[in-house]
Design an enzyme around this catalytic site. Structure first.
Site, PDB file in Angstrom:
ATOM      1  N   GLU A  53       0.862  -1.173   0.000  1.00 11.23           N
ATOM      2  CA  GLU A  53       0.000   0.000   0.000  1.00 11.23           C
ATOM      3  C   GLU A  53       0.904   1.230   0.000  1.00 11.23           C
ATOM      4  O   GLU A  53       1.562   1.526   0.992  1.00 11.23           O
ATOM      5  CB  GLU A  53      -0.888  -0.031   1.256  1.00 11.23           C
ATOM      6  CG  GLU A  53      -1.810   1.147   1.395  1.00 11.23           C
ATOM      7  CD  GLU A  53      -2.532   1.178   2.765  1.00 11.23           C
ATOM      8  OE1 GLU A  53      -2.472   0.181   3.506  1.00 11.23           O
ATOM      9  OE2 GLU A  53      -3.127   2.223   3.072  1.00 11.23           O
ATOM     10  N   ASP A  64      -4.727  10.128   9.502  1.00 13.30           N
ATOM     11  CA  ASP A  64      -3.432   9.638   9.955  1.00 13.30           C
ATOM     12  C   ASP A  64      -3.009  10.209  11.290  1.00 13.30           C
ATOM     13  O   ASP A  64      -3.217  11.388  11.576  1.00 13.30           O
ATOM     14  CB  ASP A  64      -2.369   9.933   8.896  1.00 13.30           C
ATOM     15  CG  ASP A  64      -2.497   8.988   7.714  1.00 13.30           C
ATOM     16  OD1 ASP A  64      -2.512   7.773   7.946  1.00 13.30           O
ATOM     17  OD2 ASP A  64      -2.619   9.460   6.569  1.00 13.30           O
TER      18      ASP A  64
END
Lengths: 271, 416
Positions: A53, A64
């Site tokens: 990924e 995040d």
């Protein structure tokens, strides 16, 4: 869930045939720098990652946590561009390990949804993971991913309703990304107990393949998740060695060890 | 101008999620359940007399509504002798229009049974308003503020802490409002079960743009009736400053289907041509940021570009999707006002009328000067309604520096 052309589904099925779960490994493009990123991804593949990924560095990464934010800020400060994503995909594709791209939606909108899909497919990429794009807003991407034979990995969360699990399962191709807890990326002491139920509910809603991400960092956690999911997605735990190391070479070596440990974990080791 | 459908622009604007091609919900799936919950609760509340009655009572007995209008003839002489009328949102409790929205969302938070609110703030006005409502309604309150802004607006940080809120300085990205929103969204994803996000402007994912607009519509509804009563006619133009755009949409909405020009003034910073500005519609391009499709300042890779403005409250690289739509269909115009022009208007209103405006609102005043002079050149004497969205107390230090009014030595000694 459509599977006719999915590189990722084929890989997950092959891994399942070995009687284990897959290890999906994340790194941001251009981190710690564009050339070292390619080396690091190859190291991950050699050490046992089944699916890669690659994250597109973005100025506003709302899903995040601090580790990935720091890595992405460093990549952006180093001048990394969206085009570097396609170059990196091209450099690491072709080994049989599917290369998915994780991207917030605006860089794709700006590039042009169809153009990005076309160029990603040409570079050998398998598809996109889209953390801030829900299927309800994804008409352009559904069309483009069909036209260019790409996987589309949407997310589900512990807060998703049964109707939304079904909607997301239908729209996804490759696998459905189950967020283990309510929160952002980052290592956690334990993977939420909600994760197992979410995977079961997502399968019941029609998903053939479900991988679990958010908070997995140790071989024991990977082994636990591997018992019920098709894949274990690891990000921050792979980014950390490269952030912390005194040199890129040390960081990449440590990354290889961490990946090998988690690859052992998805095979039931490390418990 | 594109002809509106049946029912006019007001009907066409609707209640989201889309305003033409703008709006929507570009957020993580984890937030969808909370957004749905909020939308459902709001749809019920808006037609529930208990909710609307309680909000109306708070407006009257807590905020001090209706806010008055003030005609400013001495200022108007500098606007080509136009007739200039100010809508005095600066006189609201907490000093700006932000309280209108916050009281609505705090009441809604109570209704859905959540005990904690979070908010982002730039200049600190929305943070102060949220901290105020949290104190009033006994809610835990966390305010995210870019570290850069906590320095620029230190007094507002102290105000929020006095009111019992926790202020978290945000040190990621560019350390400004956009990063404060990112951090608030991360908090919300993590704590959504107990927490409501009190969004400060008409941006973000559906239902925020329509809901915040509805809570701010009272500005225009009052002002329309007040101007009619004062002058016997509708104004020719309505002027407001636009950052995210909540005060502007609030005053524009009552006039959408009237023959009235609507002009939003964006922060032109050092000049749009310098690249150092926050004029999103003038100098940006369509894209997705903070949950909605709208105009934003971005580079060719779609990375958000840092905005620049002397006004912390307008220093944001995005804008509410309904403004993007009003611009695209030609119903409202958007123009940039430089820092220098805004500060000139700031001083002018202070000296001619004894009213110190927020620097944000000074952009609308500078706009009124432009519009009035243009009308005069065309041989007209227009009536211009200006939304004075906030008071300038928080900006005295910035203005003091700009105009060289501070005794720097004394300030340094005081701080030492």
């Amino acid at each position: 869930m459509s599977t006719s052309t999915s590189l990722t589904a084929a890989r997950l099925d092959a891994v399942r045939a070995e009687g284990r779960a897959a290890l999906v490994g994340y790194l941001p493009v251009g981190f710690p720098d564009p050339a070292s990123c390619v080396t690091a991804v190859r190291t991950m593949i050699d050490a046992g990652v089944d699916v890669v990924e690659l994250g597109v560095p973005y100025s506003d990464p709302v899903m995040d946590g601090v580790v990935i934010q720091a890595a992405v800020e460093r990549a952006l400060a180093g001048g990394v561009r969206v085009a570097d994503t396609l170059r990196t995909v091209e450099a690491v594709a072709g080994t049989g390990v599917p290369i998915l791209v994780m991207t917030y939606w605006n860089p794709v909108v700006r590039y042009g949804v169809d153009a990005f899909a076309r160029d990603l497919a040409a570079a050998g990429g398998a598809g996109l993971i889209t953390p801030d794009l829900i299927p309800d807003e994804a008409d352009d991407w559904l069309t483009a991913s069909d036209a260019h034979g790409l996987d589309r990995v949407f997310l589900v969360a512990p807060s998703s309703t049964t109707e939304r699990l079904a909607l997301t399962a239908r729209a996804s191709r490759g696998f459905v990304y189950a967020a283990s807890t309510m929160g952002v990326t980052g290592t956690r002491a334990s993977v939420g107990t909600q994760a197992r139920r979410l995977v079961e509910d997502t399968r019941r809603a029609g998903a053939e393949r479900v991988c679990v991400g958010l908070g997995v960092s140790t071989p024991a956690q990977a082994a636990e998740v591997a018992e019920y999911a098709d894949g274990v997605i690891v990000g921050s735990a792979f980014v950390r060695p490269l952030l912390d190391a005194a040199s890129v070479r040390d960081g990449v070596a440590e990354l290889g060890r961490v990946v090998a440990g988690l690859a052992d974990g998805v095979r039931g080791g490390g418990r | 101008m594109t002809a509106p459908g049946p029912g006019g622009f007001e009907t066409a604007a609707g209640s989201g999620p889309y305003f033409g091609e703008f709006g929507g919900r570009f957020v993580p799936e984890a937030l969808i359940a909370a957004l749905d919950e909020l939308e459902t609760a709001y749809e019920k509340a808006r037609s529930d007399p208990e909710f609307t009655g309680e909000l109306a009572r708070l407006h009257r007995t807590y905020t001090g509504r209706p806010s008055i209008i003030t005609e400013v003839p001495r200022f108007a002489r500098h606007c080509g002798d136009a007739r200039v009328i100010l809508k005095r949102e600066d006189l609201n409790h907490t000093g700006s229009h932000k309280i209108n929205n916050v009281l609505g969302q705090a009441l809604l938070t109570k209704r859905i049974g959540k005990t904690r609110v979070i908010a982002e703030t730039g200049a600190g006005q929305h943070g102060v308003a949220t901290a105020t409502a949290a104190a009033l309604f006994d809610l835990e309150c966390v305010i995210y503020m870019g570290e850069e802004d906590t320095r620029r607006q230190a007094l507002n940080v102290a105000r929020m802490r006095l009111l019992g809120a926790e202020v978290v300085p945000v040190r990621t990205g560019s350390h400004t409002l956009k990063d404060a929103i990112n951090e608030a969204l991360r908090d919300w994803v993590t704590n959504v079960e107990t927490t409501n996000y009190v969004f400060g402007t008409v941006g973000g994912p559906h239902p925020f743009p329509a809901m915040v607009r509805d809570f701010q519509r009272i500005i225009g509804e009052e002002a329309r009736a007040q101007v009619l009563e004062l002058t016997g006619a509708l104004p020719d133009v309505v002027a407001a400053c636009v950052g995210g755009g909540s005060n502007a949409i609030g005053i524009f909405h009552a006039f959408l289907d009237d023959p009235v020009r609507l002009v939003g003034f964006e922060a032109g910073g050092e000049g749009v041509e310098t690249g150092r500005h926050a004029a999103t519609i003038t100098g940006g391009a369509p894209g997705v940021l903070h949950g909605a499709r709208s105009f934003l300042l971005q580079d060719e890779d779609g990375q958000t570009i840092e905005s620049h403005s002397i006004s912390a409250g307008l220093d944001y690289p995005g804008v509410g999707p309904e403004h993007a739509w009003l611009s695209s269909v030609g119903r409202a115009e958007y123009r940039p006002i430089t820092d220098a022009a805004a500060m000139e208007a700031f001083l002018l209103l202070s000296r001619t009328e004894g009213i110190i405006p927020a620097i944000e609102s000074a952009h609308a005043l500078a706009g009124a000067i432009q519009l009035g002079r243009e009308a005069a050149e065309a041989g007209r004497r227009d009536t211009i309604l200006v939304n004075l969205s906030g008071r300038g107390d928080k900006d005295v230090e910035t203005a003091g520096r700009w105009f060289g009014l501070l005794d720097e030595q004394a300030l340094r000694e005081e701080r030492a």
